[in-house]
Design a protein around this motif. Structure first.
Motif, PDB file in Angstrom:
ATOM      1  N   TYR A 112       0.859  -1.186   0.000  1.00 23.38           N
ATOM      2  CA  TYR A 112       0.000   0.000   0.000  1.00 23.38           C
ATOM      3  C   TYR A 112       0.898   1.239   0.000  1.00 23.38           C
ATOM      4  O   TYR A 112       1.662   1.459   0.943  1.00 23.38           O
ATOM      5  N   ILE A 113       0.831   2.015  -1.072  1.00 25.19           N
ATOM      6  CA  ILE A 113       1.591   3.251  -1.152  1.00 25.19           C
ATOM      7  C   ILE A 113       0.729   4.360  -0.556  1.00 25.19           C
ATOM      8  O   ILE A 113      -0.364   4.642  -1.043  1.00 25.19           O
ATOM      9  N   ILE A 114       1.228   5.002   0.495  1.00 24.03           N
ATOM     10  CA  ILE A 114       0.410   5.943   1.255  1.00 24.03           C
ATOM     11  C   ILE A 114       0.497   7.354   0.709  1.00 24.03           C
ATOM     12  O   ILE A 114      -0.497   8.007   0.445  1.00 24.03           O
ATOM     13  N   ASP A 115       1.711   7.862   0.530  1.00 23.69           N
ATOM     14  CA  ASP A 115       1.892   9.254   0.114  1.00 23.69           C
ATOM     15  C   ASP A 115       3.323   9.421  -0.350  1.00 23.69           C
ATOM     16  O   ASP A 115       4.246   9.003   0.344  1.00 23.69           O
ATOM     17  N   THR A 116       3.525  10.008  -1.512  1.00 27.97           N
ATOM     18  CA  THR A 116       4.882  10.231  -2.009  1.00 27.97           C
ATOM     19  C   THR A 116       5.156  11.714  -2.223  1.00 27.97           C
ATOM     20  O   THR A 116       6.152  12.088  -2.820  1.00 27.97           O
ATOM     21  N   THR A 117       4.282  12.595  -1.706  1.00 24.46           N
ATOM     22  CA  THR A 117       4.449  14.030  -1.935  1.00 24.46           C
ATOM     23  C   THR A 117       5.100  14.749  -0.768  1.00 24.46           C
ATOM     24  O   THR A 117       5.598  15.856  -0.922  1.00 24.46           O
ATOM     25  N   SER A 118       5.086  14.136   0.444  1.00 22.06           N
ATOM     26  CA  SER A 118       5.654  14.821   1.605  1.00 22.06           C
ATOM     27  C   SER A 118       7.158  14.665   1.630  1.00 22.06           C
ATOM     28  O   SER A 118       7.746  13.859   0.912  1.00 22.06           O
ATOM     29  N   ALA A 119       7.799  15.460   2.505  1.00 19.05           N
ATOM     30  CA  ALA A 119       9.255  15.429   2.612  1.00 19.05           C
ATOM     31  C   ALA A 119       9.753  14.058   3.064  1.00 19.05           C
ATOM     32  O   ALA A 119      10.869  13.653   2.743  1.00 19.05           O
ATOM     33  N   SER A 120       8.930  13.336   3.813  1.00 17.38           N
ATOM     34  CA  SER A 120       9.327  12.017   4.313  1.00 17.38           C
ATOM     35  C   SER A 120       8.956  10.892   3.359  1.00 17.38           C
ATOM     36  O   SER A 120       9.110   9.722   3.675  1.00 17.38           O
ATOM     37  N   GLY A 121       8.473  11.245   2.152  1.00 15.57           N
ATOM     38  CA  GLY A 121       8.079  10.236   1.194  1.00 15.57           C
ATOM     39  C   GLY A 121       6.893   9.439   1.705  1.00 15.57           C
ATOM     40  O   GLY A 121       5.953   9.989   2.255  1.00 15.57           O
ATOM     41  N   GLY A 122       6.928   8.117   1.525  1.00 18.90           N
ATOM     42  CA  GLY A 122       5.823   7.277   1.959  1.00 18.90           C
ATOM     43  C   GLY A 122       6.071   6.593   3.277  1.00 18.90           C
ATOM     44  O   GLY A 122       5.436   5.577   3.571  1.00 18.90           O
ATOM     45  N   SER A 123       6.977   7.116   4.093  1.00 20.81           N
ATOM     46  CA  SER A 123       7.366   6.464   5.331  1.00 20.81           C
ATOM     47  C   SER A 123       6.215   6.394   6.334  1.00 20.81           C
ATOM     48  O   SER A 123       5.546   7.393   6.589  1.00 20.81           O
ATOM     49  N   VAL A 124       5.989   5.201   6.893  1.00 21.21           N
ATOM     50  CA  VAL A 124       4.969   4.971   7.912  1.00 21.21           C
ATOM     51  C   VAL A 124       5.670   4.450   9.162  1.00 21.21           C
ATOM     52  O   VAL A 124       6.515   3.562   9.089  1.00 21.21           O
ATOM     53  N   ASN A 125       5.304   4.994  10.336  1.00 16.44           N
ATOM     54  CA  ASN A 125       6.015   4.638  11.564  1.00 16.44           C
ATOM     55  C   ASN A 125       5.379   3.511  12.351  1.00 16.44           C
ATOM     56  O   ASN A 125       6.049   2.558  12.732  1.00 16.44           O
ATOM     57  N   VAL A 126       4.086   3.621  12.684  1.00 16.89           N
ATOM     58  CA  VAL A 126       3.470   2.652  13.588  1.00 16.89           C
ATOM     59  C   VAL A 126       2.143   2.144  13.044  1.00 16.89           C
ATOM     60  O   VAL A 126       1.500   2.785  12.212  1.00 16.89           O
ATOM     61  N   LEU A 127       1.714   0.969  13.544  1.00 14.67           N
ATOM     62  CA  LEU A 127       0.480   0.319  13.123  1.00 14.67           C
ATOM     63  C   LEU A 127      -0.341  -0.079  14.348  1.00 14.67           C
ATOM     64  O   LEU A 127       0.210  -0.396  15.400  1.00 14.67           O
ATOM     65  N   HIS A 128      -1.668  -0.081  14.183  1.00 15.72           N
ATOM     66  CA  HIS A 128      -2.562  -0.530  15.253  1.00 15.72           C
ATOM     67  C   HIS A 128      -3.836  -1.077  14.626  1.00 15.72           C
ATOM     68  O   HIS A 128      -4.398  -0.478  13.710  1.00 15.72           O
ATOM     69  N   GLU A 129      -4.315  -2.226  15.109  1.00 17.13           N
ATOM     70  CA  GLU A 129      -5.590  -2.788  14.644  1.00 17.13           C
ATOM     71  C   GLU A 129      -6.656  -2.513  15.690  1.00 17.13           C
ATOM     72  O   GLU A 129      -6.467  -2.801  16.880  1.00 17.13           O
ATOM     73  N   ASP A 130      -7.795  -1.954  15.265  1.00 15.90           N
ATOM     74  CA  ASP A 130      -8.866  -1.698  16.223  1.00 15.90           C
ATOM     75  C   ASP A 130      -9.820  -2.889  16.305  1.00 15.90           C
ATOM     76  O   ASP A 130      -9.628  -3.921  15.655  1.00 15.90           O
ATOM     77  N   SER A 131     -10.849  -2.757  17.129  1.00 15.70           N
ATOM     78  CA  SER A 131     -11.775  -3.855  17.385  1.00 15.70           C
ATOM     79  C   SER A 131     -12.601  -4.239  16.160  1.00 15.70           C
ATOM     80  O   SER A 131     -13.189  -5.324  16.107  1.00 15.70           O
ATOM     81  N   LYS A 132     -12.664  -3.360  15.150  1.00 15.44           N
ATOM     82  CA  LYS A 132     -13.417  -3.640  13.928  1.00 15.44           C
ATOM     83  C   LYS A 132     -12.546  -4.221  12.818  1.00 15.44           C
ATOM     84  O   LYS A 132     -13.046  -4.501  11.738  1.00 15.44           O
ATOM     85  N   GLY A 133     -11.245  -4.371  13.101  1.00 12.87           N
ATOM     86  CA  GLY A 133     -10.339  -4.910  12.097  1.00 12.87           C
ATOM     87  C   GLY A 133      -9.712  -3.862  11.200  1.00 12.87           C
ATOM     88  O   GLY A 133      -8.987  -4.203  10.257  1.00 12.87           O
ATOM     89  N   THR A 134      -9.974  -2.589  11.471  1.00 14.89           N
ATOM     90  CA  THR A 134      -9.336  -1.502  10.707  1.00 14.89           C
ATOM     91  C   THR A 134      -7.891  -1.352  11.158  1.00 14.89           C
ATOM     92  O   THR A 134      -7.584  -1.406  12.348  1.00 14.89           O
TER      93      THR A 134
END
Length: 283
Positions: A112-134
């Motif tokens: 999943y490519i999130i964003d390539t326009t910001s200064a940090s490119g598509g970097s993602v730091n942390v993940l969390h799953e909620d009770s609905k599976g999101t």
């Protein structure tokens, strides 16, 4: 979560601790044992008892207790640099990387490519799953993103967040509100309609670094001053343990409600309010 009693990362070498009573027994692993890279940034356990290790520069390592199996961009990962790893309720492995998010479902890898326009490119730091599976994630440009169970991506740019700000940890309370710690802003709550500032770094006069929920639904918030015990239902917290000169960066809570805080000074064990430091001398 089934897990070893504690997992520590000391001096960029993976140390897995098995807790038997009060004894501390450590086994150390590095690249000579098959680990993808000596710099381990995160860890999780899947439903089969395998440990998944995020590394900064080597991709993902899966450890079955005997040997390592490594996954890199040659296998389909979006990057060699993995910030966070998550095992969801369906058994999928999610990796937050320097170039978006990779999902391993056991047979294939989806990126999943999130964003390539910001200064940090598509970097993602942390993940969390909620009770609905999101799946919630820290998006570039100071945003909070989510991937629903159908694979649809949406990103909110939070009012007042600077481009340099990043969400560094998430949690969910019993009412389904999403709480997150920001590197600059502090503690925020998302109630499904708006973002609400609860603890600002300015008013706290310090920095919030992590958030973890215990079996009672309370939050333990790691800071540069120690640990805050926070009640999400009343929006009230207190500095439960003040630890001079120690940055509490992350946490592991075992099934027996023993709290482990990986810190700048090694690790901290909190059991029934009693604090014990664990450092290199213990393994």
């Amino acid at each position: 979560m089934k897990c070893f009693a504690a997992i520590l990362f000391l001096s960029s070498i993976l140390s897995v601790q098995l807790l038997f009573g009060q004894a501390f027994n450590f086994l150390n692993f590095d690249i000579s044992d098959g680990l993808a890279h000596n710099r381990v940034t995160d860890i999780c356990e899947d439903q089969f008892g395998n440990l998944w290790l995020a590394t900064s520069g080597g991709g993902l390592s899966k450890f079955n207790g005997l040997e390592f199996q490594n996954y890199t961009i040659k296998d389909g990962l979006s990057s060699y640099y993995i910030r966070s790893v998550l095992n969801d309720k369906s058994g999928n492995i999610w990796a937050a990387t320097a170039e978006g998010i990779s999902k391993l479902d056991g047979t294939s890898i989806t990126n999943y490519i999130i964003d390539t326009t910001s200064a940090s490119g598509g970097s993602v730091n942390v993940l969390h799953e909620d009770s609905k599976g999101t799946i919630w994630f820290s998006a570039p440009s100071g945003g909070l993103g989510r991937i629903d169970t159908l694979g649809n991506i949406s990103v909110d740019i939070i009012p007042g967040f600077l481009n340099a700000d990043r969400i560094i940890d998430h949690e969910e309370d019993s009412n389904g509100n999403i709480w997150f710690v920001s590197a600059i802003q502090g503690l925020f709550k998302y109630d499904g309609a708006e973002y609400i500032s609860v603890i600002s770094n300015t008013s706290f006069r310090g920095y919030l670094l992590s958030i973890e929920k215990d079996a009672k639904g309370s939050f333990w918030i790691g800071t540069n001053k120690g640990l805050i015990l926070f009640d999400p239902l009343s929006d009230r917290g207190e500095l439960k343990l003040a630890i001079e000169g120690v940055f509490v960066k992350s946490a592991q809570i075992s099934d027996s409600n023993i709290f482990w805080r990986v810190s700048s000074g090694g690790a901290i064990k909190v059991e029934n309010g009693v604090l014990k430091n664990i450092g290199v001398a213990q393994g």
